[in-house]
Design a protein around this motif. Structure first.
Motif, PDB file in Angstrom:
ATOM      1  N   GLY A  41      40.713  38.056  41.792  1.00 38.98           N
ATOM      2  CA  GLY A  41      41.065  37.425  43.065  1.00 38.98           C
ATOM      3  C   GLY A  41      39.879  37.231  43.997  1.00 38.98           C
ATOM      4  O   GLY A  41      40.036  36.694  45.095  1.00 38.98           O
TER       5      GLY A  41
ATOM      6  N   ALA B 210      40.952  37.835  47.910  1.00 37.50           N
ATOM      7  CA  ALA B 210      42.050  38.777  47.655  1.00 37.50           C
ATOM      8  C   ALA B 210      41.732  40.155  48.218  1.00 37.50           C
ATOM      9  O   ALA B 210      42.614  40.834  48.759  1.00 37.50           O
ATOM     10  CB  ALA B 210      42.336  38.860  46.162  1.00 37.50           C
TER      11      ALA B 210
ATOM     12  N   LYS C 149      42.379  40.069  51.918  1.00 39.26           N
ATOM     13  CA  LYS C 149      43.823  40.080  52.190  1.00 39.26           C
ATOM     14  C   LYS C 149      44.394  41.481  52.005  1.00 39.26           C
ATOM     15  O   LYS C 149      45.168  41.961  52.846  1.00 39.26           O
ATOM     16  CB  LYS C 149      44.535  39.085  51.278  1.00 39.26           C
ATOM     17  CG  LYS C 149      46.022  39.001  51.538  1.00 39.26           C
ATOM     18  CD  LYS C 149      46.678  37.965  50.643  1.00 39.26           C
ATOM     19  CE  LYS C 149      48.179  37.926  50.915  1.00 39.26           C
ATOM     20  NZ  LYS C 149      48.853  36.986  50.040  1.00 39.26           N
ATOM     21  N   ASP C 150      44.037  42.155  50.903  1.00 42.56           N
ATOM     22  CA  ASP C 150      44.519  43.521  50.657  1.00 42.56           C
ATOM     23  C   ASP C 150      44.143  44.451  51.808  1.00 42.56           C
ATOM     24  O   ASP C 150      44.979  45.203  52.308  1.00 42.56           O
ATOM     25  CB  ASP C 150      43.898  44.098  49.378  1.00 42.56           C
ATOM     26  CG  ASP C 150      44.389  43.441  48.110  1.00 42.56           C
ATOM     27  OD1 ASP C 150      45.422  42.746  48.145  1.00 42.56           O
ATOM     28  OD2 ASP C 150      43.726  43.623  47.069  1.00 42.56           O
TER      29      ASP C 150
ATOM     30  N   TYR D 108      44.929  46.226  45.038  1.00 42.94           N
ATOM     31  CA  TYR D 108      43.856  45.746  44.175  1.00 42.94           C
ATOM     32  C   TYR D 108      44.073  46.237  42.742  1.00 42.94           C
ATOM     33  O   TYR D 108      43.897  45.491  41.777  1.00 42.94           O
ATOM     34  CB  TYR D 108      42.519  46.202  44.745  1.00 42.94           C
ATOM     35  CG  TYR D 108      41.306  45.648  44.055  1.00 42.94           C
ATOM     36  CD1 TYR D 108      41.299  44.379  43.497  1.00 42.94           C
ATOM     37  CD2 TYR D 108      40.140  46.391  43.972  1.00 42.94           C
ATOM     38  CE1 TYR D 108      40.175  43.872  42.879  1.00 42.94           C
ATOM     39  CE2 TYR D 108      39.009  45.905  43.358  1.00 42.94           C
ATOM     40  CZ  TYR D 108      39.031  44.644  42.805  1.00 42.94           C
ATOM     41  OH  TYR D 108      37.924  44.148  42.191  1.00 42.94           O
TER      42      TYR D 108
ATOM     43  N   ARG E 167      46.710  44.294  40.723  1.00 41.68           N
ATOM     44  CA  ARG E 167      46.231  42.979  40.316  1.00 41.68           C
ATOM     45  C   ARG E 167      45.179  43.106  39.215  1.00 41.68           C
ATOM     46  O   ARG E 167      45.058  42.245  38.344  1.00 41.68           O
ATOM     47  CB  ARG E 167      45.636  42.268  41.540  1.00 41.68           C
ATOM     48  CG  ARG E 167      45.258  40.850  41.321  1.00 41.68           C
ATOM     49  CD  ARG E 167      44.792  40.128  42.588  1.00 41.68           C
ATOM     50  NE  ARG E 167      43.765  40.839  43.327  1.00 41.68           N
ATOM     51  CZ  ARG E 167      43.973  41.514  44.459  1.00 41.68           C
ATOM     52  NH1 ARG E 167      45.168  41.567  44.994  1.00 41.68           N
ATOM     53  NH2 ARG E 167      42.988  42.121  45.076  1.00 41.68           N
TER      54      ARG E 167
END
Length: 172
Positions: free
Chosen positions: A87, A91, A94-95, A117, A120
């Protein structure tokens, strides 16, 4: 015949530092080739290219191969280092922000951000480990820098990949 070391997730500024360090020890470790793999062609071109330039500009005879193909990267590898960011930075941001906005720890290696994380990342790492098991040299050790290192390493070990060592470059 020299050995091959594969770096999965080589589209990062850390690739330069990794290769710089390897230049000091590759003869002692009998490493002939570093295969740098990343699925982001632009990042591979820049960061892998910088690593390759570092080697050639220092007159080093270490071979640096750049590839987006994980099978090519791990085929006949004697050692594998993983430093994957599923990501990418978007990503991760965002996390971490989601967790922080809820008032909990958001850092990528701990707390809610790290857990997001991990969920994913672990399936992707299991897929890479299957390729390593199939195409790398038997029992090639895998050094996992992929965060959250502890969770990812434990998940891979629990999935039957026992020749893996989790490494984190910072205390958490």
């Amino acid at each position: 015949m020299g050995k091959k070391l594969t770096l999965i997730g080589g589209g990062s500024v850390r690739t330069y530092y990794f290769v710089e360090s390897m230049m000091r020890f590759y003869k002692e470790m009998e490493i002939e080739e570093i295969a740098v793999m990343d699925n982001d062609s632009e990042k591979l071109k820049y960061f892998g290219g910088i690593a390759r330039y570092l080697v050639t500009s220092n007159g080093c005879d270490l071979k640096v191969t750049l590839t987006e193909d994980p099978i090519e990267a791990v085929t006949n590898a004697d050692y594998v280092v993983t430093t994957v960011r599923v990501g990418q930075d978007k990503a991760r941001t965002k996390d971490e922000r989601t967790a922080l906005n809820m008032g909990v720890i958001g850092q990528e290696t701990t707390g809610a951000g790290g857990y997001s994380y991990a969920t994913r990342t672990i399936p992707t790492m299991i897929a890479y480990m299957a390729l390593i098991r199939k195409y790398a040299r038997p029992n090639a050790p895998v050094f996992n820098f992929t965060n959250p290192s502890g969770l990812v390493t434990q998940a891979l070990y629990d999935a039957g990949y026992d020749n893996i060592i989790g490494i984190c470059d910072n205390a958490t």
